[in-house]
Design an enzyme around this catalytic site. Structure first.
Site, PDB file in Angstrom:
ATOM      1  N   SER A  85      -0.147   0.392   0.385  1.00 55.50           N
ATOM      2  CA  SER A  85      -0.204  -1.083   0.770  1.00 55.50           C
ATOM      3  C   SER A  85       1.107  -1.840   0.605  1.00 55.50           C
ATOM      4  O   SER A  85       1.759  -1.662  -0.269  1.00 55.50           O
ATOM      5  CB  SER A  85      -1.277  -1.801  -0.123  1.00 55.50           C
ATOM      6  OG  SER A  85      -1.476  -3.361   0.224  1.00 55.50           O
ATOM      7  N   TYR A 110       1.415  -5.281   6.768  1.00 53.54           N
ATOM      8  CA  TYR A 110       0.854  -6.592   7.243  1.00 53.54           C
ATOM      9  C   TYR A 110       2.208  -7.277   7.811  1.00 53.54           C
ATOM     10  O   TYR A 110       3.345  -7.510   6.959  1.00 53.54           O
ATOM     11  CB  TYR A 110       0.303  -7.532   5.975  1.00 53.54           C
ATOM     12  CG  TYR A 110      -1.020  -7.272   5.601  1.00 53.54           C
ATOM     13  CD1 TYR A 110      -1.929  -7.222   6.534  1.00 53.54           C
ATOM     14  CD2 TYR A 110      -1.367  -6.758   4.311  1.00 53.54           C
ATOM     15  CE1 TYR A 110      -3.309  -7.121   6.107  1.00 53.54           C
ATOM     16  CE2 TYR A 110      -2.547  -6.587   3.837  1.00 53.54           C
ATOM     17  CZ  TYR A 110      -3.467  -6.713   4.932  1.00 53.54           C
ATOM     18  OH  TYR A 110      -4.979  -6.210   4.603  1.00 53.54           O
ATOM     19  N   THR A 136      -2.346  -2.895   9.950  1.00 52.69           N
ATOM     20  CA  THR A 136      -3.721  -3.479   9.579  1.00 52.69           C
ATOM     21  C   THR A 136      -4.019  -4.599  10.724  1.00 52.69           C
ATOM     22  O   THR A 136      -3.401  -5.681  10.604  1.00 52.69           O
ATOM     23  CB  THR A 136      -4.144  -3.878   8.330  1.00 52.69           C
ATOM     24  OG1 THR A 136      -3.720  -2.669   7.536  1.00 52.69           O
ATOM     25  CG2 THR A 136      -5.400  -4.363   7.886  1.00 52.69           C
ATOM     26  N   LYS A 226      -5.041   0.121  12.045  1.00 56.05           N
ATOM     27  CA  LYS A 226      -6.151   0.261  11.228  1.00 56.05           C
ATOM     28  C   LYS A 226      -7.199  -1.047  11.356  1.00 56.05           C
ATOM     29  O   LYS A 226      -6.658  -2.065  11.283  1.00 56.05           O
ATOM     30  CB  LYS A 226      -5.859   0.292   9.771  1.00 56.05           C
ATOM     31  CG  LYS A 226      -6.873   0.227   8.732  1.00 56.05           C
ATOM     32  CD  LYS A 226      -5.947   0.466   7.362  1.00 56.05           C
ATOM     33  CE  LYS A 226      -7.203   0.344   6.233  1.00 56.05           C
ATOM     34  NZ  LYS A 226      -7.485  -0.883   5.925  1.00 56.05           N
ATOM     35  N   HIS A 250     -12.832  -2.881   6.928  1.00 52.57           N
ATOM     36  CA  HIS A 250     -11.869  -3.100   5.773  1.00 52.57           C
ATOM     37  C   HIS A 250     -13.166  -3.157   4.349  1.00 52.57           C
ATOM     38  O   HIS A 250     -12.841  -4.231   3.716  1.00 52.57           O
ATOM     39  CB  HIS A 250     -11.438  -4.624   5.929  1.00 52.57           C
ATOM     40  CG  HIS A 250      -9.980  -4.880   5.185  1.00 52.57           C
ATOM     41  ND1 HIS A 250      -8.802  -5.051   5.745  1.00 52.57           N
ATOM     42  CD2 HIS A 250      -9.948  -5.094   3.914  1.00 52.57           C
ATOM     43  CE1 HIS A 250      -7.798  -5.223   4.621  1.00 52.57           C
ATOM     44  NE2 HIS A 250      -8.358  -5.314   3.799  1.00 52.57           N
TER      45      HIS A 250
HETATM   46  C1  LIG Z   1      -9.689  -3.735  -3.429  1.00 56.55           C
HETATM   47  C2  LIG Z   1      -9.180  -3.535  -2.033  1.00 56.55           C
HETATM   48  C3  LIG Z   1      -7.936  -3.853  -1.565  1.00 56.55           C
HETATM   49  C4  LIG Z   1      -7.600  -3.397  -0.217  1.00 56.55           C
HETATM   50  N1  LIG Z   1      -6.427  -3.855   0.102  1.00 56.55           N
HETATM   51  C5  LIG Z   1      -6.001  -3.383   1.312  1.00 56.55           C
HETATM   52  C6  LIG Z   1      -4.560  -3.582   1.686  1.00 56.55           C
HETATM   53  O1  LIG Z   1      -3.688  -4.138   1.079  1.00 56.55           O
HETATM   54  N2  LIG Z   1      -4.359  -3.228   3.110  1.00 56.55           N
HETATM   55  C7  LIG Z   1      -5.313  -2.759   4.077  1.00 56.55           C
HETATM   56  O2  LIG Z   1      -5.018  -2.366   5.027  1.00 56.55           O
HETATM   57  N3  LIG Z   1      -6.539  -2.454   3.594  1.00 56.55           N
HETATM   58  C8  LIG Z   1      -6.947  -2.896   2.275  1.00 56.55           C
HETATM   59  N4  LIG Z   1      -8.275  -2.508   1.772  1.00 56.55           N
HETATM   60  C9  LIG Z   1      -9.091  -1.783   2.655  1.00 56.55           C
HETATM   61  C10 LIG Z   1      -8.665  -0.222   2.365  1.00 56.55           C
HETATM   62  O3  LIG Z   1      -7.497   0.051   3.309  1.00 56.55           O
HETATM   63  C11 LIG Z   1      -9.951   0.526   3.194  1.00 56.55           C
HETATM   64  O4  LIG Z   1     -10.234   0.103   4.462  1.00 56.55           O
HETATM   65  C12 LIG Z   1     -11.472   0.446   2.576  1.00 56.55           C
HETATM   66  O5  LIG Z   1     -11.252   0.086   1.181  1.00 56.55           O
HETATM   67  C13 LIG Z   1     -12.325   1.547   2.651  1.00 56.55           C
HETATM   68  O6  LIG Z   1     -13.572   1.422   2.083  1.00 56.55           O
HETATM   69  P1  LIG Z   1     -14.341   1.915   0.716  1.00 56.55           P
HETATM   70  O7  LIG Z   1     -13.417   0.801  -0.149  1.00 56.55           O
HETATM   71  O8  LIG Z   1     -15.779   1.535   1.038  1.00 56.55           O
HETATM   72  O9  LIG Z   1     -13.948   3.224   0.715  1.00 56.55           O
HETATM   73  C14 LIG Z   1      -8.609  -2.998   0.475  1.00 56.55           C
HETATM   74  C15 LIG Z   1      -9.825  -2.511   0.080  1.00 56.55           C
HETATM   75  C16 LIG Z   1     -10.085  -2.888  -1.425  1.00 56.55           C
HETATM   76  C17 LIG Z   1     -11.527  -2.478  -1.856  1.00 56.55           C
HETATM   77  C1  LIG Z   2      -4.184 -10.728   1.902  1.00 60.19           C
HETATM   78  C2  LIG Z   2      -4.591  -9.238   1.921  1.00 60.19           C
HETATM   79  C3  LIG Z   2      -4.906  -8.748   0.445  1.00 60.19           C
HETATM   80  C4  LIG Z   2      -5.121  -7.207   0.463  1.00 60.19           C
HETATM   81  C5  LIG Z   2      -6.333  -6.798   1.119  1.00 60.19           C
HETATM   82  O1  LIG Z   2      -6.272  -6.422   2.193  1.00 60.19           O
HETATM   83  C6  LIG Z   2      -7.596  -6.918   0.601  1.00 60.19           C
HETATM   84  O2  LIG Z   2      -7.855  -7.506  -0.695  1.00 60.19           O
HETATM   85  O3  LIG Z   2      -8.726  -6.375   1.403  1.00 60.19           O
END
Ligand SMILES: Cc1cc2nc3c(=O)[nH]c(=O)nc-3n(C[C@H](O)[C@H](O)[C@H](O)COP(=O)(O)O)c2cc1C
Ligand SMILES: CCCCC(=O)C(=O)O
Length: 358
Positions: A85, A110, A136, A226, A250
């Site tokens: 990330s 981002y 993303t 994504k 997401h």
């Molecule tokens: C706590 C958390 C933080 C995340 N941070 C990002 C991020 O910084 N960038 C991003 O593209 N997706 C982020 N995501 C989405 C994940 O890349 C992914 O799409 C998603 O967690 C997949 O689903 P799952 O948690 O059910 O396996 C985040 C998801 C979670 C749960």
């Molecule tokens: C501003 C985005 C923070 C990280 C993220 O993608 C999330 O928390 O799902």
């Protein structure tokens, strides 16, 4: 029977309560939250009651002090791919240095209106050896995550957004003026990071016409989008010469009520028409989930929260175990359907499984 608190987790969902017990409520809620009533979040896992890489999730040192480095070592031993990330709590160079030749690292972006800040991150990712950029596209602003609002979510000390040198200014002058009332400073906050603040800093005006040509101008790395959920967007991705697309909602954290990815996958794969690779995440909890996504045409499947749970419970070993469990479950699914290799997993395999809407 006496409860056995030390029992070894035998499936990915066993890790969830163990991780929850170990984390402060504010951190747990940030990882666990979906948007609004969390309908999509619930649907993600329901719909999956249907090869395995780690999705980018922000702020991993809140789960375990080894954070992204532990995930990197686990993925390196497992031999798949890790996507880091932008909002890593470990510098991107340090994370990839934990790896080895058997795994691949991609960097999640981002983008900022202040493009030199983004260009600098891209150059560093290239120099460090990241092999793809994952833009993303489902987060022009942050979803309404009610637990985070109620908890006053912030990044606890001593963690910081380690990909940004201290004093990085990521807002343009006009953004700074517009946000003057809201933000105390546009320097990347060291320790008082809240997600809404971060999303105020990203460029919410990205379009197909502006984002992709800009990226092509600054990098030769493959570009993955994504957050694609429709056939129309898959077709646009082909038309704009993107290298791959990633079906994701997401983790149900953005638009609540949006459909589960396993339900969107077939249409997106049709839209891609074999012109680009399609990946999938959101709600993958078992090897059968992985199997079904592959059968529907995904080339790879990513896990978000399960990696955070494993990390919380046992650092590198916990992440490795989560990946190992999914791999073993996938192999069982393959053996039971007569698939000798991942390439044998095809849509007909699904005729013997439940439809995803049960
Ligand atoms: C706590 C958390 C933080 C995340 N941070 C990002 C991020 O910084 N960038 C991003 O593209 N997706 C982020 N995501 C989405 C994940 O890349 C992914 O799409 C998603 O967690 C997949 O689903 P799952 O948690 O059910 O396996 C985040 C998801 C979670 C749960
Ligand atoms: C501003 C985005 C923070 C990280 C993220 O993608 C999330 O928390 O799902």
């Amino acid at each position: 029977m006496a409860p056995n608190a030390m029992a070894k987790p035998t499936c990915v969902n066993d890790y969830e309560p163990l991780a929850k017990d170990r984390l402060p409520k504010m951190v747990w809620d940030y990882y666990a939250a979906g948007a609004n009533d969390m309908l999509t979040l619930q649907d993600n896992t329901r719909a999956f009651l249907n090869p395995i890489c780690v999705a980018p999730s922000a702020l991993q040192k809140m789960a375990h002090p080894d954070g992204e480095e532990a995930v990197s070592r686990a993925v390196a031993k497992f031999g798949s791919a890790m996507v880091l990330s932008t909002y890593s709590t470990t510098p991107l160079e340090t994370v990839i240095a934990q790896g080895g030749p058997d795994c691949s690292y991609w960097f999640q972006l981002y983008l900022y209106q202040n493009r030199p800040v983004s260009a600098d991150l891209i150059r560093r990712a290239e120099a460090a050896g990241y092999r793809a950029l994952v833009l993303t596209v489902d987060t022009p602003m942050i979803g309404r995550r009610l637990p985070d609002a109620r908890n006053g979510f912030h990044l606890p000390k001593p963690w910081r957004l380690a990909n940004f040198p201290p004093e990085t200014r990521i807002l343009t002058a006009s953004q700074r003026a517009a946000l003057a009332a809201k933000a105390t400073s546009d320097v990347v906050p060291g320790t008082r990071v809240i997600t809404e603040d971060l999303s105020n800093r990203t460029d919410s005006t990205l379009t197909w016409k502006t984002a992709i040509p800009w990226l092509r101008q600054v990098t030769n790395l493959p570009i993955v989008l994504k957050g694609i959920l429709t056939r129309a967007d898959a077709e646009l991705a082909v038309a704009h010469d993107v290298d791959a697309i990633w079906v994701s909602n997401h983790a149900g954290r953005q638009l609540d009520t949006v459909q589960a990815t396993i339900d969107a996958l077939r249409d997106v794969v049709d839209g891609a028409a074999g012109q680009l690779e399609v990946y999938c995440d959101s709600g993958v909890r078992t090897g059968v989930d992985v199997f079904r996504a592959l059968a529907l045409g995904a080339r790879a499947v990513f896990i978000g929260r399960p990696a955070l749970w494993g990390l919380t419970v046992d650092g590198e070993a916990g992440v490795r175990d989560v990946l190992g469990i999914l791999q073993e479950e996938l192999e069982t699914s393959m053996a039971l359907t007569g698939c000798a290799s991942v390439a044998d997993i095809e849509p007909q395999c699904l005729t013997m499984t439940l439809p995803s809407n049960l």
